[in-house]
Write an enzyme that holds these catalytic residues in place. Structure first.
Site, PDB file in Angstrom:
ATOM      1  N   LYS A  75       0.967  -1.358  -0.143  1.00 15.73           N
ATOM      2  CA  LYS A  75      -0.154  -0.481  -0.275  1.00 15.73           C
ATOM      3  C   LYS A  75       0.897   1.348   0.033  1.00 15.73           C
ATOM      4  CE  LYS A  75      -3.892  -2.696   2.309  1.00 15.73           C
ATOM      5  NZ  LYS A  75      -4.151  -2.556   3.673  1.00 15.73           N
TER       6      LYS A  75
ATOM      7  N   GLN B 240      -4.914  -1.490   9.633  1.00 10.73           N
ATOM      8  CA  GLN B 240      -4.586  -2.630   8.940  1.00 10.73           C
ATOM      9  C   GLN B 240      -5.567  -3.780   9.871  1.00 10.73           C
ATOM     10  OE1 GLN B 240      -3.254  -3.536   5.518  1.00 10.73           O
ATOM     11  NE2 GLN B 240      -4.315  -5.699   6.330  1.00 10.73           N
TER      12      GLN B 240
ATOM     13  N   ASP C 275     -11.733   2.743   3.559  1.00 13.67           N
ATOM     14  CA  ASP C 275     -11.449   1.184   3.852  1.00 13.67           C
ATOM     15  C   ASP C 275     -14.224   0.587   3.216  1.00 13.67           C
ATOM     16  OD1 ASP C 275     -10.183  -1.247   3.929  1.00 13.67           O
ATOM     17  OD2 ASP C 275      -9.568  -1.719   5.545  1.00 13.67           O
TER      18      ASP C 275
END
Ligand code: NAP
Length: 294
Positions: free
Chosen positions: A54, A98, A121
């Site tokens: 990422k 994460q 997200d």
């Protein structure tokens, strides 16, 4: 008949390139530098690989990347404090914590603490609720990637029968909502569904998001259907190594389907590319600019 292989690697590279062009445009025309903050708690090796990827891809797209690594034994309060700082930081337009978080941390509370405008997200209840209500929302990246891959084969999904196998908040549920937005007719299947092969055989579009290696067999697939394989499972090989496989028996599917995504090289490639898109979208929305053309 042999199915078309949907090349997620190429489609993701094209999406990243379009995103980088738009990032350059908003920088030039509006002085906006989109920024993504990724929070990694603990040192799970798979998560470390994702976070590194990422970081590299965010920078390659011309955006700012901020990495925050916290020890596995960090307190809930300290993690929430960091999220609060990132919410208030004007250089940060996207925040990604994460997952999975180490045991002892409350994932739901951490997600709820993220500013919904920066929730790239798409897991915050505000965004999930807006998506379910058919309103504009930041949507989870993997389902977004699934839609883009499908549209590489079908210009319109209107009226097509789709089945989504799996109903997680991360993949299955938001994918169902995105398919409804595209006017597909959607069946949602899960571990309690009856006659899954029979349900699958009626579908023009099959999305497998279960996490069970090669569960979807060739004879579950309607001839000519498009098959999008989200699953990733690492299995041992005869040589004592491991390899990645999806939820679909790929070789069998290739004999029946019209188009199939490979694993690796399919959906996985799209997830980070869509994260970049979401970060750019969030940055434009926060700055009051029109949605970018990606
Ligand atoms: P998850 O939270 O474990 O959800 C799995 C879903 O599959 C559940 O809804 C479960 O049903 C259903 N299921 C389990 N066994 C089943 C069966 N025998 N028949 C039908 N449905 C069954 O998993 P997830 O987070 O959605 O991830 C799914 C897979 O996608 C995993 O392999 C994961 O690694 C992969 N993934 C890939 C990406 C990517 O970028 N490519 C991103 C995210 C996830 P119940 O609800 O009834 O338990």
């Amino acid at each position: 008949m042999t199915a078309q292989i949907i090349d997620g690697k190429r489609i993701a590279a094209e999406l990243r390139a379009r995103t980088a062009d738009e990032v350059a445009r908003v920088k030039r025309d509006h002085g906006l530098m989109p920024g993504l903050a990724v929070v990694l708690v603990g040192n799970d090796p798979a998560s470390e690989v994702y976070v590194r990827s990422k970081h590299t891809q965010t920078q390659a797209a011309g955006m700012a990347s901020f990495e925050h690594k916290l020890p596995a034994d960090v307190s809930q309060a300290a993690l929430l404090e960091l999220v609060g700082k990132l919410n208030a930081d004007p250089a940060v337009h996207g925040i990604l914590v994460q997952l999975p978080l180490p045991k002892g941390l409350n994932t739901e509370a951490v997600i709820a603490a993220i500013d919904p405008a920066k929730d790239v997200d798409g897991l915050h209840p505000n965004n999930a609720g807006r998506l379910a209500g058919g309103l504009r929302a930041l949507s989870p990246c993997t389902p977004l990637g699934c839609i883009i891959l499908t549209k590489s084969v079908h210009t319109s999904l209107e009226g097509l029968n789709a089945i989504v196998i799996g109903r997680s908040n991360l993949v299955g549920r938001p994918l169902v909502q995105l398919l409804l937005n595209e006017n597909a007719t959607v069946t949602i299947a899960h571990s309690r569904s009856r006659d899954l092969p029979g349900l699958c055989r009626q579908a023009d579009l099959v999305y497998a998001a279960v996490g069970k290696a090669e569960m979807v067999r060739g004879d579950w697939i309607k001839p000519g259907a498009t098959v999008i394989d989200v699953g990733i499972t690492r299995i041992p090989t005869a040589e004592g190594k491991t390899r990645l496989v999806g939820d679909v028996a790929f070789d069998d599917a290739m004999q029946v389907a019209g188009a199939v995504t490979p694993v690796p090289g399919g959906v996985g490639q799209m997830t980070v590319a869509c994260l970049l898109v979401n970060t750019l979208r969030a940055a434009c929305a926060i700055k009051g600019l029109p949605a970018p053309a990606v």
